[in-house]
Design a protein around this motif. Sequence first.
Motif, PDB file in Angstrom:
ATOM      1  N   TRP A 166      33.029  68.355  21.456  1.00 32.53           N
ATOM      2  CA  TRP A 166      34.116  67.273  22.467  1.00 32.53           C
ATOM      3  C   TRP A 166      32.833  65.562  22.223  1.00 32.53           C
ATOM      4  O   TRP A 166      31.608  66.031  22.486  1.00 32.53           O
ATOM      5  N   ASN A 215      32.515  61.226  23.906  1.00 30.67           N
ATOM      6  CA  ASN A 215      33.128  60.701  25.888  1.00 30.67           C
ATOM      7  C   ASN A 215      32.287  59.644  24.962  1.00 30.67           C
ATOM      8  O   ASN A 215      31.148  59.471  24.283  1.00 30.67           O
ATOM      9  N   ARG A 216      33.512  58.612  24.850  1.00 33.66           N
ATOM     10  CA  ARG A 216      33.597  57.270  24.037  1.00 33.66           C
ATOM     11  C   ARG A 216      32.503  56.194  25.084  1.00 33.66           C
ATOM     12  O   ARG A 216      32.002  55.823  24.232  1.00 33.66           O
ATOM     13  N   GLN A 243      38.418  63.193  22.067  1.00 33.94           N
ATOM     14  CA  GLN A 243      37.504  62.566  23.308  1.00 33.94           C
ATOM     15  C   GLN A 243      37.451  64.027  24.607  1.00 33.94           C
ATOM     16  O   GLN A 243      38.854  65.642  24.456  1.00 33.94           O
ATOM     17  N   LYS A 244      36.663  63.996  25.491  1.00 38.10           N
ATOM     18  CA  LYS A 244      36.971  64.759  26.342  1.00 38.10           C
ATOM     19  C   LYS A 244      38.036  64.242  28.014  1.00 38.10           C
ATOM     20  O   LYS A 244      38.396  63.060  27.440  1.00 38.10           O
ATOM     21  N   HIS A 245      38.801  65.849  28.182  1.00 41.70           N
ATOM     22  CA  HIS A 245      39.653  64.992  29.259  1.00 41.70           C
ATOM     23  C   HIS A 245      39.528  65.914  30.403  1.00 41.70           C
ATOM     24  O   HIS A 245      38.817  66.788  30.461  1.00 41.70           O
ATOM     25  N   TYR A 294      39.624  50.341  24.504  1.00 42.63           N
ATOM     26  CA  TYR A 294      39.098  51.247  25.499  1.00 42.63           C
ATOM     27  C   TYR A 294      38.333  49.577  26.115  1.00 42.63           C
ATOM     28  O   TYR A 294      37.624  50.001  26.839  1.00 42.63           O
ATOM     29  N   THR A 345      42.159  56.756  18.574  1.00 45.83           N
ATOM     30  CA  THR A 345      42.742  56.814  19.114  1.00 45.83           C
ATOM     31  C   THR A 345      44.312  56.947  19.406  1.00 45.83           C
ATOM     32  O   THR A 345      44.726  56.569  17.603  1.00 45.83           O
TER      33      THR A 345
END
Length: 385
Positions: free
Chosen positions: A221, A223-224, A200-202, A359, A256
């Motif tokens: 990478w 993004n959800r 996931q991108k942080h 999420y 997750t």
Amino acid sequence: MASVACFTFRRRELLNKMSSSNLELDLDRPNIEDYLTTDSIQEPRGKLRLRDLLDISPTLTEAGGAIVDDSFTRCFKSNPPEPWNWNVYLFPLWCLGVVVRYGILFPVRVLILTLGWIIFLSCYIPVHLLLKGHDKLRKKLERGLVELICSFFVASWTGVVKYHGPRPCARPKQVFVANHTSMIDFIILEQMTAFAVIMQKHPGWVGLLQSTILESVGCIWFNRSEAKDREIVARKLREHVEGPDNNPLLIFPEGTCVNNHYTVMFKKGAFELGSTVCPIAIKYNKIFVDAFWNSKKQSFTTHLLQLMTSWAVVCDVWYLEPQNMKPGETPIEFAERVREIISARAGIKMVPWDGFLKYSRPSPKHRERKQQAFAESVLRRLEDK
């Protein structure tokens, strides 16, 4: 008493049916009858009783079980250690431990990590900029440097990691999958082998490392919140596993972080590539610190500080036997079989939950199915009356 016996028989029959379809969840679900008072069982006929409501539908039984003890929430809960400094003899020892951890170990660990970054950057930047025309050599050196900085990170926690099984190597048509407790899972695995990870991108400094240094080892990478990212990631996954010179691909199919007591359902993406799947089981010993990262409650920086001010991070990693999809087996069944292998080796429980629910809310289709099942059970109940 005859009606009570009848209700009891119906309830037990209903629970038996539910347990056959969802055995793992029932093992963790409490017995609702243990929480009912005798008054709710022995009230006169004609009054509405809690037992009657629970007899109506499995939906209400599940709701009652969730109120008493929610097995989904427990997957993402960090269990604090029991205090041991509760008397006059132990409290001075605890104070001494705090002084040692924060006054001696923490500064030394910061120095180790700082030294690691100085060495890494002084080597990585020239290699990345000056060897652009020599891709094979540049990638080999960058892989070694990424493994080096990950080793410094592990040293900054006084990591005691025991690896079991043969060290992974780069081969085409091969994917590594592991259970996921924290972002440090990636660091612990990366210090042994430079994996290309799906992550996931942080934001913040972690995002900066993702877009610069980790790009060099082929990490992907996503993004959800972006539906289009799923198609792009799926295409990149297929391209990566086909490349003979690419770094081994590492995926955390739970999607997750889970608290290392449970494993939630694996996403099927890694299991429908037609590749050999190599399971990796990771188990943390919580004697000194809980390595679970609850990203909703703390940043990764705070999580690292927690690890750096503990006595040590103790961990076992098992590289398990590679698995291939059996004839007639679906990707979902393949994913569940690999999850069972990892859970058995790490000694953690399997639960039938989708980690994505952490999420987002359940989909409308899921709610409609539950509503329809509830309505049908109520109608059957009225017809019996």
